[in-house]
Design a protein around this motif. Structure first.
Motif, PDB file in Angstrom:
ATOM      1  N   ALA A   1       0.829  -1.203   0.000  1.00 53.53           N
ATOM      2  CA  ALA A   1       0.000   0.000   0.000  1.00 53.53           C
ATOM      3  C   ALA A   1       0.866   1.257   0.000  1.00 53.53           C
ATOM      4  O   ALA A   1       1.933   1.308   0.616  1.00 53.53           O
TER       5      ALA A   1
ATOM      6  N   ASN B   1      -0.358   5.194   0.555  1.00 50.35           N
ATOM      7  CA  ASN B   1      -1.548   6.004   0.792  1.00 50.35           C
ATOM      8  C   ASN B   1      -1.198   7.442   1.146  1.00 50.35           C
ATOM      9  O   ASN B   1      -0.182   7.706   1.792  1.00 50.35           O
TER      10      ASN B   1
ATOM     11  N   HIS C   1      -2.638  10.942   3.042  1.00 50.46           N
ATOM     12  CA  HIS C   1      -3.599  11.362   4.053  1.00 50.46           C
ATOM     13  C   HIS C   1      -3.497  12.865   4.318  1.00 50.46           C
ATOM     14  O   HIS C   1      -2.389  13.413   4.378  1.00 50.46           O
TER      15      HIS C   1
ATOM     16  N   SER D   1      -7.256  10.869  10.240  1.00 49.99           N
ATOM     17  CA  SER D   1      -7.217  11.095   8.801  1.00 49.99           C
ATOM     18  C   SER D   1      -8.511  11.753   8.362  1.00 49.99           C
ATOM     19  O   SER D   1      -9.592  11.160   8.440  1.00 49.99           O
TER      20      SER D   1
ATOM     21  N   GLU E   1      -8.324  10.656   2.582  1.00 53.41           N
ATOM     22  CA  GLU E   1      -7.370   9.623   2.194  1.00 53.41           C
ATOM     23  C   GLU E   1      -7.494   9.315   0.713  1.00 53.41           C
ATOM     24  O   GLU E   1      -8.593   9.274   0.166  1.00 53.41           O
TER      25      GLU E   1
ATOM     26  N   SER F   1      -5.855   6.226  -1.727  1.00 48.66           N
ATOM     27  CA  SER F   1      -5.132   4.964  -1.556  1.00 48.66           C
ATOM     28  C   SER F   1      -4.661   4.399  -2.895  1.00 48.66           C
ATOM     29  O   SER F   1      -5.397   4.446  -3.892  1.00 48.66           O
ATOM     30  N   TYR F   2      -3.465   3.846  -2.868  1.00 44.10           N
ATOM     31  CA  TYR F   2      -2.897   3.157  -4.027  1.00 44.10           C
ATOM     32  C   TYR F   2      -2.309   1.816  -3.602  1.00 44.10           C
ATOM     33  O   TYR F   2      -1.937   1.622  -2.438  1.00 44.10           O
ATOM     34  N   GLN F   3      -2.226   0.924  -4.563  1.00 47.46           N
ATOM     35  CA  GLN F   3      -1.497  -0.325  -4.398  1.00 47.46           C
ATOM     36  C   GLN F   3      -0.349  -0.336  -5.402  1.00 47.46           C
ATOM     37  O   GLN F   3      -0.539   0.027  -6.568  1.00 47.46           O
TER      38      GLN F   3
END
Length: 503
Positions: A77, A79, A81, A88, A91, A93-95
């Motif tokens: 991950a 991420n 924030h 938080s 947010e 988010s990425y993978q």
């Protein structure tokens, strides 16, 4: 993608990827934070709380490096924030798939500004994550700031600033403001094929020979913004570099055929951009907007520049009567006027049209003190020195007068720098990676990829003693221009406007 490497101290299948980070906040309530997962190992959180710059409205731009790695799973991950203390508030988010070197999440064309409320206040979040070709690290940025939709009205309404003049202002400016979309991919791809083999080095013919690369490659080499004009205005932008053209062979410009043109690539329609300006100013009655309408960068083999007659007709159709517009050849004629008086005059869209005056264009607009230099702005993908040097020299020249305004271009022309870099013999093994990333990755926009590096140098420079002295000595409007306009650019412009007025 930037090189994924094996960790020497880890098991044989462990891989990692470094991201160069840039962070900014202009307030004490929310600050940027990056969560970097090391699957099967420890995790890292890099936070950047507000640091005052000593100038009102402005925080401090910071940078760092984040390691995302995996020991046992293909994904880790990464991420972003907006943190309020340990909470938080927002947010993204990425993978990161380290086994096929891909970023998974919202692609660049959808990494738009986020506008949200936390507590009783409104905020803006700008972010970006970019997949860069080897040998560079990938990059990411996260900027958080107060909502700046009404910054001019708030400025003139605050104690001591009712008389601030147009010449005191530092305006946040959007470079190639209409390149937040490609409006006609078929035309752009056809035009690209037309220039291949003549204007494109053979090493880069993949841009047109590989059909599956076409639209993605064009986006990665040409998009300079991610937000529509209405949202660029909400971020705080008040100066827009717009280059309207229409296809060769058409009799005249109209709402259907006229778009922003980046070389041979059609961007956003002019009609929609003007509608956004009119809508925003109708909602925010204390603001003004400057439109720089120019032909620089238009490939005249494919498109012709809009005439003043057709532009005036477009303005009549799309700018509401109650907002009004004026065409000017020289912004310096407004320098001594107060911002309040310009707003009150009922012509809140200020349009500078055409090429600069020269021996071959005696009726052009007055000289602009512009930092742009082809050689320096295309000199390097990662070395910020030439661009920053031109910005500094241009601001110093401002005190001598003789120009209608000063334009400090903070962005790098990374797409131009890419070709000479990868055509150097020592980098020839990396050309295939450049082709894959720039040609095929939804995260491969080379212009956004360099933004964190250049922002990390140019934004702090704007707060330097040399820059502050140059701004005070400069008796004309100053525009600070960037790709992918952001709230950090706006908060710097507001703080520097107040500083100039006070000094």
């Amino acid at each position: 993608m930037g090189a994924a490497v094996f960790l020497l101290a880890a098991p044989a299948d462990a891989k990692s990827l470094d991201f160069d980070l840039t962070a900014y906040t202009d307030n004490q309530t929310l600050h940027p934070s990056f969560y970097c997962e090391q699957t099967g190992g420890s995790n890292t959180t890099l936070s950047y709380p507000y640091k005052p710059s000593g100038i009102e409205f402005m925080g401090t731009t910071e940078s760092g490096t984040c390691d995302v790695s995996t020991y046992v799973e293909p994904h880790s991950a990464f991420n972003f924030h907006a943190m309020a203390g340990s909470t938080s508030a927002r947010e993204v988010s990425y993978q990161i798939n380290l086994y096929n070197d891909e970023i998974e999440g919202t692609r660049i064309t959808q990494q738009a500004a986020q506008f949200f409320t936390y507590g009783n206040a409104s905020y803006v979040l700008n972010y970006g994550i970019t997949d860069l070709p080897m040998p560079f690290n990938d990059t990411a940025y996260l900027y958080i700031g107060n909502d700046q939709s009404d910054w001019m009205a708030e400025l003139t309404g605050s104690s001591g600033y009712a008389g601030i003049t147009f010449g005191d202002l530092v305006l946040p400016a959007a470079h190639d403001a209409g390149m937040f979309q490609i409006s006609d991919s078929s035309a752009a791809t056809s035009n690209l094929k037309g220039v291949c083999g003549t204007n494109v080095p053979a090493e880069f013919n993949f841009l047109c020979q590989e059909a599956e690369y076409g639209t993605t490659a064009l986006q990665n080499a040409s998009l300079t913004q991610k937000d529509v004009i209405y949202d660029q205005l909400r971020i705080g932008t008040r100066y827009f570099d717009i280059r309207p053209g229409y296809p060769i062979g058409d009799a005249k410009a109209n709402d259907t055929n006229t778009t922003h043109i980046h070389n041979f690539i059609p961007g956003a329609p002019l009609a929609g951009m003007l509608d956004d300006v009119s809508r925003f100013l109708g909602e925010h009655t204390g603001e003004i907007v400057v439109l720089r309408i120019q032909s620089n960068g238009i490939d005249h083999g494919y498109y012709q520049f809009i005439s003043s007659t057709d532009l005036t007709a477009a303005l009549d159709r799309h700018i509401a009567t109650g907002i009004g517009y004026r065409l000017v050849d020289d912004l310096s004629t407004l320098s001594a006027q107060t911002l309040k008086s310009i707003v009150g005059a009922g012509k809140r869209v200020i349009v500078v049209y055409g090429a600069e005056k020269s021996s071959t264009n005696p009726t052009g607009v007055a000289n602009i003190n512009d930092s742009y230099n082809d050689n320096d702005y295309q000199a390097s993908i990662s070395n910020t020195g030439p661009v920053n040097g031109d910005v500094a020299t241009t601001l110093q020249a401002c005190s001598g007068g003789g120009a209608q305004y000063t334009l400090l271009q903070l962005q790098n022309t990374a797409s131009g720098a890419l070709v000479p870099f990868y055509t150097q013999i020592q980098y020839s093994p990396l050309i295939l990676d450049a082709a894959e990333v720039v040609g095929n990755s939804d995260f491969g926009n080379i212009l956004q990829g360099t933004k964190p590096w250049f922002d990390a140098v140019n934004y702090p420079w704007l707060q330097s003693s040399d820059a502050l002295a140059g701004l005070v000595a400069c008796h004309m409007p100053v525009m600070i221009q960037n790709d992918f306009v952001d709230v950090a650019l706006s908060s710097h412009a507001i703080g520097l406007s107040k500083y100039r007025h006070d000094n």
